[in-house]
Motif scaffolding. Structure first.
Motif, PDB file in Angstrom:
ATOM      1  N   UNK A 258       0.856  -1.181   0.000  1.00  0.00           N
ATOM      2  CA  UNK A 258       0.000   0.000   0.000  1.00  0.00           C
ATOM      3  C   UNK A 258       0.899   1.240   0.000  1.00  0.00           C
ATOM      4  N   UNK A 259       0.624   2.238  -0.867  1.00  0.00           N
ATOM      5  CA  UNK A 259       1.444   3.452  -0.884  1.00  0.00           C
ATOM      6  C   UNK A 259       1.609   4.041   0.513  1.00  0.00           C
ATOM      7  N   UNK A 260       2.830   4.427   0.821  1.00  0.00           N
ATOM      8  CA  UNK A 260       3.181   4.864   2.161  1.00  0.00           C
ATOM      9  C   UNK A 260       4.047   3.839   2.861  1.00  0.00           C
ATOM     10  N   UNK A 261       3.939   2.564   2.430  1.00  0.00           N
ATOM     11  CA  UNK A 261       4.821   1.513   2.920  1.00  0.00           C
ATOM     12  C   UNK A 261       4.538   1.005   4.319  1.00  0.00           C
ATOM     13  N   UNK A 262       3.358   1.299   4.878  1.00  0.00           N
ATOM     14  CA  UNK A 262       3.050   0.838   6.235  1.00  0.00           C
ATOM     15  C   UNK A 262       2.179  -0.410   6.250  1.00  0.00           C
ATOM     16  N   UNK A 263       1.599  -0.755   5.091  1.00  0.00           N
ATOM     17  CA  UNK A 263       0.715  -1.911   4.995  1.00  0.00           C
ATOM     18  C   UNK A 263       1.009  -2.672   3.708  1.00  0.00           C
ATOM     19  N   UNK A 264       0.622  -3.949   3.694  1.00  0.00           N
ATOM     20  CA  UNK A 264       0.682  -4.712   2.454  1.00  0.00           C
ATOM     21  C   UNK A 264      -0.545  -5.614   2.356  1.00  0.00           C
ATOM     22  N   UNK A 265      -0.837  -6.044   1.136  1.00  0.00           N
ATOM     23  CA  UNK A 265      -1.928  -6.982   0.875  1.00  0.00           C
ATOM     24  C   UNK A 265      -1.326  -8.276   0.378  1.00  0.00           C
ATOM     25  N   UNK A 266      -1.730  -9.388   0.974  1.00  0.00           N
ATOM     26  CA  UNK A 266      -1.239 -10.706   0.587  1.00  0.00           C
ATOM     27  C   UNK A 266      -2.371 -11.510  -0.029  1.00  0.00           C
ATOM     28  N   UNK A 267      -2.112 -12.097  -1.202  1.00  0.00           N
ATOM     29  CA  UNK A 267      -3.072 -12.989  -1.872  1.00  0.00           C
ATOM     30  C   UNK A 267      -2.605 -14.421  -1.675  1.00  0.00           C
ATOM     31  N   UNK A 268      -3.540 -15.329  -1.406  1.00  0.00           N
ATOM     32  CA  UNK A 268      -3.133 -16.716  -1.209  1.00  0.00           C
ATOM     33  C   UNK A 268      -4.003 -17.670  -2.012  1.00  0.00           C
ATOM     34  N   UNK A 269      -3.596 -18.936  -2.028  1.00  0.00           N
ATOM     35  CA  UNK A 269      -4.263 -19.951  -2.845  1.00  0.00           C
ATOM     36  C   UNK A 269      -5.573 -20.427  -2.234  1.00  0.00           C
ATOM     37  N   UNK A 270      -5.905 -19.973  -1.046  1.00  0.00           N
ATOM     38  CA  UNK A 270      -7.122 -20.419  -0.364  1.00  0.00           C
ATOM     39  C   UNK A 270      -8.233 -19.400  -0.388  1.00  0.00           C
ATOM     40  N   UNK A 271      -8.339 -18.614  -1.466  1.00  0.00           N
ATOM     41  CA  UNK A 271      -9.386 -17.613  -1.720  1.00  0.00           C
ATOM     42  C   UNK A 271      -9.345 -16.396  -0.803  1.00  0.00           C
ATOM     43  N   UNK A 272      -8.180 -16.132  -0.210  1.00  0.00           N
ATOM     44  CA  UNK A 272      -8.063 -14.981   0.685  1.00  0.00           C
ATOM     45  C   UNK A 272      -7.183 -13.882   0.082  1.00  0.00           C
ATOM     46  N   UNK A 273      -7.567 -12.640   0.337  1.00  0.00           N
ATOM     47  CA  UNK A 273      -6.701 -11.473   0.170  1.00  0.00           C
ATOM     48  C   UNK A 273      -6.826 -10.700   1.469  1.00  0.00           C
ATOM     49  N   UNK A 274      -5.710 -10.406   2.110  1.00  0.00           N
ATOM     50  CA  UNK A 274      -5.772  -9.821   3.445  1.00  0.00           C
ATOM     51  C   UNK A 274      -4.839  -8.622   3.566  1.00  0.00           C
ATOM     52  N   UNK A 275      -5.236  -7.666   4.404  1.00  0.00           N
ATOM     53  CA  UNK A 275      -4.470  -6.451   4.650  1.00  0.00           C
ATOM     54  C   UNK A 275      -3.701  -6.599   5.957  1.00  0.00           C
ATOM     55  N   UNK A 276      -2.386  -6.299   5.911  1.00  0.00           N
ATOM     56  CA  UNK A 276      -1.516  -6.464   7.081  1.00  0.00           C
ATOM     57  C   UNK A 276      -0.821  -5.148   7.417  1.00  0.00           C
ATOM     58  N   UNK A 277      -0.611  -4.933   8.731  1.00  0.00           N
ATOM     59  CA  UNK A 277       0.206  -3.821   9.207  1.00  0.00           C
ATOM     60  C   UNK A 277       1.644  -4.306   9.315  1.00  0.00           C
ATOM     61  N   UNK A 278       2.574  -3.656   8.621  1.00  0.00           N
ATOM     62  CA  UNK A 278       3.948  -4.139   8.560  1.00  0.00           C
ATOM     63  C   UNK A 278       4.647  -4.046   9.913  1.00  0.00           C
ATOM     64  N   UNK A 279       4.466  -2.942  10.630  1.00  0.00           N
ATOM     65  CA  UNK A 279       5.176  -2.739  11.892  1.00  0.00           C
ATOM     66  C   UNK A 279       4.687  -3.668  12.994  1.00  0.00           C
ATOM     67  N   UNK A 280       3.380  -3.793  13.163  1.00  0.00           N
ATOM     68  CA  UNK A 280       2.834  -4.599  14.263  1.00  0.00           C
ATOM     69  C   UNK A 280       2.671  -6.066  13.914  1.00  0.00           C
TER      70      UNK A 280
ATOM     71  N   UNK B  86      -3.388   6.483  -4.372  1.00  0.00           N
ATOM     72  CA  UNK B  86      -3.782   7.153  -3.135  1.00  0.00           C
ATOM     73  C   UNK B  86      -4.011   6.171  -1.987  1.00  0.00           C
ATOM     74  N   UNK B  87      -3.862   4.876  -2.250  1.00  0.00           N
ATOM     75  CA  UNK B  87      -3.985   3.866  -1.212  1.00  0.00           C
ATOM     76  C   UNK B  87      -5.397   3.564  -0.775  1.00  0.00           C
ATOM     77  N   UNK B  88      -6.400   4.056  -1.496  1.00  0.00           N
ATOM     78  CA  UNK B  88      -7.789   3.887  -1.052  1.00  0.00           C
ATOM     79  C   UNK B  88      -8.489   2.690  -1.678  1.00  0.00           C
ATOM     80  N   UNK B  89      -8.102   2.318  -2.891  1.00  0.00           N
ATOM     81  CA  UNK B  89      -8.782   1.253  -3.630  1.00  0.00           C
ATOM     82  C   UNK B  89      -7.828   0.097  -3.895  1.00  0.00           C
ATOM     83  N   UNK B  90      -8.299  -1.104  -3.643  1.00  0.00           N
ATOM     84  CA  UNK B  90      -7.554  -2.323  -3.983  1.00  0.00           C
ATOM     85  C   UNK B  90      -8.357  -3.104  -5.008  1.00  0.00           C
ATOM     86  N   UNK B  91      -7.673  -3.671  -6.005  1.00  0.00           N
ATOM     87  CA  UNK B  91      -8.315  -4.509  -7.004  1.00  0.00           C
ATOM     88  C   UNK B  91      -7.641  -5.882  -6.981  1.00  0.00           C
TER      89      UNK B  91
END
Length: 300
Positions: free
Chosen positions: A214-236, A258-263
């Protein structure tokens, strides 16, 4: 998609095929013809040209989108192209083929400016990325991560995740001192680029397929093979929420500047738009036959 992503209030959880604003057209704007089957593409930052390639032949071309005129072709590969990535300023691109050859070339002319051989023991390449200055390439090959110097053609560094687990994707974090990787070990690993030290790990429910920072570098989105896409906080290391809706493996994600929309897109044949902060579904596009494997979001 630009207009839809710019207005997060439209199509509240409904099918994109019946948008709440009828003035927005739904469907392809234009079909680009190619002399070969296209298995991969990258839209360049000028939004007027794209790199196309076929992973079953030596076809590799840069195409002007408005006119469909080839700008360069067949310059990058002597075997089937498996991955390609371009610099942020769209001046140069790096391609790797099935014979493990790397070619770094000028996008405007198609001229090869550097070439070198990759590791001969690897079966395939999972991910390929360039540093902002275009001097280094990072790629995953089976159970290994490597950093390559594009000026000398030499390997700078090698990282070894858990033995035997394939690495599917790698993403540099802002500042390019750290990076993330994911794969068959059911984790996202945060690395120090210089030392190779593991800084943190984030546990996934199944194989990690693709990452998006995610722009700003504080979060990321992970896609996996089990139908999940999840948002994570990098620091915590906290998983903040899961984007729920896909019914099969999620192959790719991208985030607006702008970090507001994920596709996201995946094996279920859908492309889905989400509100990053809340995890709320904004819209869905369903393909009748074709599986959605990868995507790139262009947004003003």
């Amino acid at each position: 998609l630009k207009e839809l992503a710019a207005d997060s209030e439209i199509a509240r959880g409904s099918r994109l095929g019946a948008p709440s604003r009828p003035d927005i057209p739904v469907g392809p704007i234009k079909a680009i013809s190619s002399r070969e089957q296209v298995s991969g593409l990258a839209v360049l930052p000028d939004n007027r040209s794209a790199v196309l390639w076929n992973d079953r032949s030596d076809y590799f071309a840069t195409v002007d989108l408005p006119s469909e005129r080839p700008l360069s072709h067949d310059q990058a590969a002597s075997a089937s192209v498996t991955r390609s990535v371009h610099r942020a300023d769209a001046t140069y691109a790096l391609a790797v083929d099935t014979e493990r050859n790397f070619r770094y070339f000028d996008l405007a002319s198609g001229r090869i400016v550097a070439r070198f051989a990759g590791p001969v023991t690897q079966r395939w390449f999972g991910s390929l990325t360039l540093t902002t200055d275009g001097r280094k390439a990072m790629f995953s090959t089976e159970d290994t991560l490597r950093v390559w110097d594009l000026e000398t053609g030499g390997q700078l560094r090698r990282y070894l995740p858990k033995e035997g687990d394939d690495v599917w994707n790698v993403k540099l974090l802002p500042g390019e001192r750290e990076f993330l990787s994911c794969g068959d070990d059911l984790k996202v690993t945060r690395w120090n680029l210089e030392s190779g030290e593991v800084i943190a790990q984030y546990k996934l429910p199944s194989t990690g397929m693709r990452l998006a920072v995610v722009p700003g570098g504080k979060q990321f989105i992970a896609c996996d093979s089990g139908r999940h896409a999840s948002l994570w906080d990098i620091a915590s290391g906290d998983r903040q929420h899961v984007f729920k809706g896909h019914t099969d493996a999620v192959y790719s994600a991208t985030v607006s500047p702008d970090g507001k929309i994920c596709v996201t897109c995946g094996e279920d044949g859908t492309v889905r738009g989400w509100n990053v902060a809340s995890g709320r579904k904004l819209w869905v596009v369903e393909e009748e036959e074709e599986t959605q494997v990868d995507l790139q979001l262009e947004m003003e």
